[in-house]
Design a protein around this motif. Structure first.
Motif, PDB file in Angstrom:
ATOM      1  N   GLY A  23       0.700  -0.739   0.353  1.00  0.00           N
ATOM      2  CA  GLY A  23       0.480   0.279  -0.026  1.00  0.00           C
ATOM      3  C   GLY A  23       0.891   1.688  -0.270  1.00  0.00           C
ATOM      4  N   GLY A  24       0.283   2.058   0.391  1.00  0.00           N
ATOM      5  CA  GLY A  24       1.074   3.573  -0.009  1.00  0.00           C
ATOM      6  C   GLY A  24       1.113   3.893  -1.385  1.00  0.00           C
ATOM      7  N   MET A  25       2.434   5.108  -1.019  1.00  0.00           N
ATOM      8  CA  MET A  25       2.360   5.621  -2.217  1.00  0.00           C
ATOM      9  C   MET A  25       3.655   5.065  -3.146  1.00  0.00           C
ATOM     10  SD  MET A  25       3.398  10.201  -2.271  1.00  0.00           S
ATOM     11  CE  MET A  25       4.384  10.124  -3.110  1.00  0.00           C
ATOM     12  N   PHE A  26       4.403   3.695  -2.742  1.00  0.00           N
ATOM     13  CA  PHE A  26       5.569   3.903  -3.623  1.00  0.00           C
ATOM     14  C   PHE A  26       4.928   2.153  -3.817  1.00  0.00           C
ATOM     15  CE2 PHE A  26       6.996   7.261  -1.979  1.00  0.00           C
ATOM     16  CZ  PHE A  26       7.646   8.208  -2.427  1.00  0.00           C
ATOM     17  N   GLY A  27       4.024   1.959  -2.908  1.00  0.00           N
ATOM     18  CA  GLY A  27       3.527   0.510  -3.000  1.00  0.00           C
ATOM     19  C   GLY A  27       4.496   0.126  -2.263  1.00  0.00           C
ATOM     20  N   THR A  28       4.857   0.060  -1.239  1.00  0.00           N
ATOM     21  CA  THR A  28       5.684  -0.298  -0.217  1.00  0.00           C
ATOM     22  C   THR A  28       4.934  -1.858   0.773  1.00  0.00           C
ATOM     23  OG1 THR A  28       5.779   1.408   1.407  1.00  0.00           O
ATOM     24  CG2 THR A  28       7.961   0.539  -0.118  1.00  0.00           C
ATOM     25  N   GLU A  29       5.884  -2.681   1.299  1.00  0.00           N
ATOM     26  CA  GLU A  29       4.837  -3.654   2.462  1.00  0.00           C
ATOM     27  C   GLU A  29       3.995  -2.540   3.723  1.00  0.00           C
ATOM     28  OE1 GLU A  29       6.929  -7.727   3.321  1.00  0.00           O
ATOM     29  OE2 GLU A  29       5.796  -7.046   5.071  1.00  0.00           O
ATOM     30  N   THR A  30       2.893  -2.940   3.764  1.00  0.00           N
ATOM     31  CA  THR A  30       2.717  -1.797   4.840  1.00  0.00           C
ATOM     32  C   THR A  30       2.522  -2.834   5.794  1.00  0.00           C
ATOM     33  OG1 THR A  30       0.341  -2.077   3.550  1.00  0.00           O
ATOM     34  CG2 THR A  30       1.661  -0.033   3.492  1.00  0.00           C
ATOM     35  N   ALA A  31       1.789  -3.925   6.147  1.00  0.00           N
ATOM     36  CA  ALA A  31       1.236  -4.904   6.281  1.00  0.00           C
ATOM     37  C   ALA A  31       1.676  -6.731   6.684  1.00  0.00           C
ATOM     38  CB  ALA A  31      -0.049  -4.298   6.573  1.00  0.00           C
ATOM     39  N   ARG A  32       1.264  -7.560   6.966  1.00  0.00           N
ATOM     40  CA  ARG A  32       1.036  -8.334   6.578  1.00  0.00           C
ATOM     41  C   ARG A  32       0.263  -9.552   7.582  1.00  0.00           C
ATOM     42  NH1 ARG A  32       6.463 -12.010   7.000  1.00  0.00           N
ATOM     43  NH2 ARG A  32       7.701 -10.548   5.074  1.00  0.00           N
TER      44      ARG A  32
END
Lengths: 300, 336
Positions: free
Chosen positions: B21-30
């Motif tokens: 998620g987020g702007m850069f498509g980084t891992e935000t949760a698991r």
């Protein structure tokens, strides 16, 4: 046993009005179930026959000039009249069906093959997916007709180049569709079972993925066919399509444009042919979409 | 069974699904779908994996099959590690582990005839060559799952749910597997058909010496065919024991709650029910300590802080609960 028993005497008379006669037999049931396929199919088949047997359908040479007989009104001799160079419009329109159908079917085939290939690659190679799809987005952001005009401006006007130009404009839509179908099919348990059964990726694509993309692909192909015919006519109309020496519906309309207000029949007849053909293909596409819909397939 | 290795060993298996998620498509949760699951299955044994929907039991099955790549842990087949070898080298080993899926309608390719569906694994593993030999093998498979032989010329949509599930079982048997993972294999069927398929599975197990990993949420079915049971909750095994122990003297409060929910075919039966309140917590943010403490009627301070390890509480009986006894609702916290 002297008289007829009252029960038998009171038996109801046969109704006077019989239920409406339904079409019978296999053809009849098919027409009743899929009227749009039947109508579209018959119209399209008629157009294909016209294109194939054009020389036999009381036509003359569609390019033969006869300046003395120019712009004749429709008559028993010139069914659809003649254009400003005295060419027989009926012959030109009949031969023009060849170009339209050739372009329509070729573009549908070419765009389907290329689009399916790219869609499958995109659906299976996740690393390439986002790159490929951004390129497709780019191509789709250009209106297809403008893209085709631009491509035609780069090349010589010929039927082959028209087909290629329109296919380039149409295939991104197919690749998008097929990618989506492939992504959903990959998650199907029967594909997972095939993986677990040791089936290699090429065989999975060939036996499990491609056959199941066929239904949506066929529907999409008919729409592409219809829109390719229109695009070809537009290209010819603005002079960017087939060379004027080949009679196509777009060419005939382009040439009749200047005389539109005084001799409307020059534009009218090719326009009617084009409308009927596009309608037939669209009807077929709609019918196929309904017939191939899995939710309705149970009716078999 | 002291020096003989089990057919399948699973040690600390983990599968975490990242959420981007987020702007850069980084891992935000698991999503901690499977978070350290260990068990083993001996040859010819049935192990059932039970739990509520969403507890990760199907993910365990798919991770063993490498239909999804496990995040961590080890899987051994006959002592050979299979969780990290390249898929190319795994392919021949797939012959030994097969799968039967829940939905008998989507697990068979609608455009292939039954004969071709069953021929596929035979051809893939080079078990039959030539049309006649393949036809012969397919006909035998049809006999094995008690389907008429002439059905092999038909398409899947011409069969009922139970018949289709038999075809699915035949496909799993085709390569001569040692282990079949039944992923909710009978959950989609009616009760009477369910019984037929369960009986078929246990007959086949006796005839062929199959090991089964039976993934299910239905304890009533599990009781009929299992040797051992592993109870899962939120990606972890909370109790692992043999069938008799589980149904007679289960240890973990969650297992008790599950058992008390099994319908009893006696309207007058008086039962002490353990009613759980609330929902299963999200596997994205599992609770601290014991993941069951939010719903456990016996939870106390320690449960909220310290995660209980799976420990031996009896012979061949492991449970992940801090309590030593959970007798009929009475809590006896153990002073430590």
């Amino acid at each position: 046993m002297s008289a007829i028993s009252p029960e038998i005497a009171a038996a109801p008379a046969l109704p006077d009005v019989l239920p409406p006669v339904k079409l019978r037999g296999k053809v009849g049931t098919f027409v009743n179930r899929y009227p749009t396929i039947a109508v579209g199919g018959v119209l399209l088949a008629a157009m294909v026959l016209i294109a194939i047997f054009a020389p036999l359908l009381f036509t003359v040479d569609p390019t033969a000039l006869a300046p003395a007989k120019r712009t004749r009104e429709p008559s028993a001799l010139y069914w659809f009249g003649t254009d400003m160079l005295g060419r027989d419009i009926y012959s030109r329109v009949t031969y023009g069906a060849r170009v339209s159908l050739l372009v329509g079917f070729s573009v549908a085939l070419l765009a389907s093959v290329v689009g399916t290939f790219i869609g499958v690659v995109s659906g299976f190679m996740r690393a390439l997916d986002s790159v490929i799809m951004r390129v497709m987005d780019g191509l789709m952001s250009i209106p297809p007709i403008l893209l085709a005009i631009a491509l035609m401006a780069l090349t010589r006007g010929s039927v082959q180049n028209v087909i290629i130009a329109i296919s380039v404009a149409e295939f991104p839509r197919v690749s998008r569709l097929i990618r989506g179908v492939v992504l959903s099919l990959r998650e199907q348990p029967y594909v997972e079972a095939a993986v677990a059964s040791g089936t290699r990726v090429p065989k999975i694509i060939w036996r499990h993925i491609l056959p199941n993309t066929l239904a949506p692909l066929m529907v999409q192909a008919t729409y592409i066919c219809a829109s390719a015919m229109i695009t070809e006519a537009i290209l010819s109309f603005i002079g960017a399509g087939t060379p004027p020496i080949i009679p196509s519906w777009g060419n005939i309309m382009a040439e009749g444009r200047a005389l539109w207000q005084v001799k409307p029949f020059i534009v009218f007849f090719p326009a009617v042919y084009l409308s009927i053909t596009v309608l037939a293909v669209n009807l077929l596409g709609d019918g196929l979409r309904d017939a191939l819909d899995p939710r309705l397939a149970k009716r078999l | 069974m002291s020096n003989m290795r089990p057919l399948l060993e699973v040690a600390g298996l983990k599968k975490h699904f990242p959420i981007y998620g987020g702007m850069f498509g980084t891992e935000t949760a698991r999503v901690y779908a499977v978070d350290g699951v260990s068990f083993d299955i001996a040859k010819g044994e049935t192990l059932s994996l039970v739990g509520e929907s969403g507890c990760g039991k199907s993910t365990v099955g798919k991770a063993i099959l490498r239909l999804i790549e496990p995040t961590g842990g080890e899987v051994y087949l006959d002592g050979q590690r299979i969780d990290n070898i390249p898929l190319v080298r795994l392919r021949p080993l797939r012959q030994r582990i097969q799968v039967v899926f829940q939905d008998p309608f989507s697990s068979l390719n609608p455009r292939m005839r039954v004969r071709d569906i069953l021929a596929e694994p035979l051809i893939n593993f080079g078990l039959a060559h030539g049309r006649a030999e393949i036809d012969d093998r397919v006909a035998k498979l049809m006999d094995t799952v008690r389907l008429p032989r002439d059905a092999m010329r038909r398409f899947p949509h011409e069969f009922s749910g139970g018949q289709r599930q038999r075809i699915g079982i035949a496909r799993a048997l085709a390569p001569g597997a040692d282990l079949i993972i039944c992923d909710e294999a009978v959950s989609a069927l009616d009760v009477s058909v369910k019984a037929q398929i369960v009986n078929l599975l246990s007959d086949l197990q006796d005839e062929l010496g199959l090991a089964l990993l039976f993934i299910s949420h239905d304890l009533a079915i599990v009781e009929h065919l299992t040797h051992r049971v592993a109870v899962m909750y939120l990606g972890k095994i909370v109790e692992l024991t043999d069938r008799r122990t589980l149904f007679a003297k289960s240890h973990h409060p969650y297992t008790r709650a599950l058992l008390s929910a099994v319908p009893v075919p006696d309207p007058d039966a008086v039962r002490s029910r353990v009613i759980l309140t609330g929902d299963v917590p999200s596997p994205i943010n599992p609770p601290s300590g014991c993941s069951f403490h939010t719903r456990c009627p016996f939870a106390y301070d320690r449960c909220r802080i310290e995660e209980p390890e799976l420990r031996t509480v009896g012979e061949g009986h492991q449970s992940a609960c801090h309590l030593d006894h959970v007798p009929g609702g009475q809590v006896v916290p153990v002073p430590r």
